[in-house]
Motif scaffolding. Sequence first.
Motif, short mmCIF file in Angstrom:
data_model
loop_
_atom_site.label_atom_id
_atom_site.label_comp_id
_atom_site.label_asym_id
_atom_site.label_seq_id
_atom_site.Cartn_x
_atom_site.Cartn_y
_atom_site.Cartn_z
N ILE A 21 0.84 -1.20 0.00
CA ILE A 21 0.00 0.00 0.00
C ILE A 21 0.88 1.25 0.00
CG2 ILE A 21 -1.69 1.32 1.34
CD1 ILE A 21 -2.76 -1.42 2.32
N ASN A 22 1.94 1.23 0.81
CA ASN A 22 2.82 2.39 0.88
C ASN A 22 3.55 2.62 -0.45
OD1 ASN A 22 2.07 2.86 3.51
ND2 ASN A 22 3.89 1.93 4.40
N MET A 23 3.97 1.56 -1.12
CA MET A 23 4.62 1.70 -2.43
C MET A 23 3.64 2.29 -3.43
SD MET A 23 6.76 -1.89 -2.65
CE MET A 23 6.95 -1.78 -4.41
N TRP A 24 2.39 1.81 -3.42
CA TRP A 24 1.39 2.33 -4.35
C TRP A 24 1.14 3.81 -4.10
CZ3 TRP A 24 -3.33 4.65 -3.79
CH2 TRP A 24 -4.07 4.80 -4.96
N ALA A 25 1.03 4.18 -2.82
CA ALA A 25 0.80 5.58 -2.47
C ALA A 25 1.95 6.45 -2.96
CB ALA A 25 0.63 5.73 -0.96
N LYS A 26 3.17 6.01 -2.73
CA LYS A 26 4.33 6.79 -3.16
C LYS A 26 4.37 6.92 -4.68
CE LYS A 26 9.33 7.05 -2.79
NZ LYS A 26 10.54 6.42 -2.27
N ASN A 27 4.09 5.85 -5.40
CA ASN A 27 4.08 5.89 -6.86
C ASN A 27 3.01 6.81 -7.41
OD1 ASN A 27 6.22 4.12 -7.01
ND2 ASN A 27 4.95 2.33 -7.46
N ASN A 28 1.95 7.03 -6.64
CA ASN A 28 0.86 7.90 -7.07
C ASN A 28 0.92 9.27 -6.40
OD1 ASN A 28 -1.19 6.36 -8.87
ND2 ASN A 28 -0.45 4.88 -7.36
N GLU A 29 2.09 9.57 -5.82
CA GLU A 29 2.33 10.86 -5.17
C GLU A 29 1.29 11.20 -4.11
OE1 GLU A 29 2.69 13.61 -8.40
OE2 GLU A 29 4.54 12.69 -9.13
N LEU A 30 0.95 10.19 -3.31
CA LEU A 30 -0.01 10.36 -2.23
C LEU A 30 0.69 10.15 -0.89
CD1 LEU A 30 -2.91 8.22 -3.72
CD2 LEU A 30 -2.72 10.71 -3.74
N HIS A 32 1.11 8.41 2.36
CA HIS A 32 0.69 7.08 2.82
C HIS A 32 -0.12 7.15 4.10
CE1 HIS A 32 4.35 7.64 5.22
NE2 HIS A 32 3.83 6.76 6.06
N ARG A 33 0.06 8.18 4.92
CA ARG A 33 -0.72 8.31 6.15
C ARG A 33 -2.18 8.62 5.85
NH1 ARG A 33 3.52 12.48 8.41
NH2 ARG A 33 3.13 13.06 6.26
N ILE A 34 -2.42 9.43 4.84
CA ILE A 34 -3.79 9.74 4.45
C ILE A 34 -4.44 8.50 3.84
CG2 ILE A 34 -5.25 11.10 2.90
CD1 ILE A 34 -3.30 13.43 3.34
N VAL A 35 -3.68 7.77 3.02
CA VAL A 35 -4.19 6.53 2.42
C VAL A 35 -4.57 5.55 3.53
CG1 VAL A 35 -3.56 4.50 1.03
CG2 VAL A 35 -2.93 6.80 0.25
N GLY A 48 -10.72 18.59 0.36
CA GLY A 48 -9.28 18.81 0.39
C GLY A 48 -8.44 17.65 -0.10
N THR A 49 -7.30 17.49 0.53
CA THR A 49 -6.34 16.46 0.15
C THR A 49 -6.94 15.07 0.31
OG1 THR A 49 -4.54 17.91 0.84
CG2 THR A 49 -4.02 15.58 0.57
N ALA A 50 -7.69 14.87 1.36
CA ALA A 50 -8.31 13.55 1.59
C ALA A 50 -9.28 13.20 0.47
CB ALA A 50 -9.02 13.52 2.94
#
Length: 67
Positions: A21-30, A32-35, A48-50
């Motif tokens: 999940i963290n890798m996916w978030a990073k690859n999508n410029e998100l 990871h804590r919000i994800v 907002g960002t969420a």
Amino acid sequence: MNSEQRLKIIEEKLKDLNMTINMWAKNNELDHRIVDDLIQGNLRGTHGTALNTRKKMESFFGQIFGS
């Protein structure tokens, strides 16, 4: 859909891609804590960002935040 169901759907989809999940978030410029907070239900993603994070997640994983 509860957090356990969301997590299962996400993990199954990412398993095929050999990603976390963290890798996916990073690859999508998100953030990871919000994800993680969206998956756990700590954030609703209504503004907002969420909200932007939720939209990206739903475009990739499907309607995981529906009832």
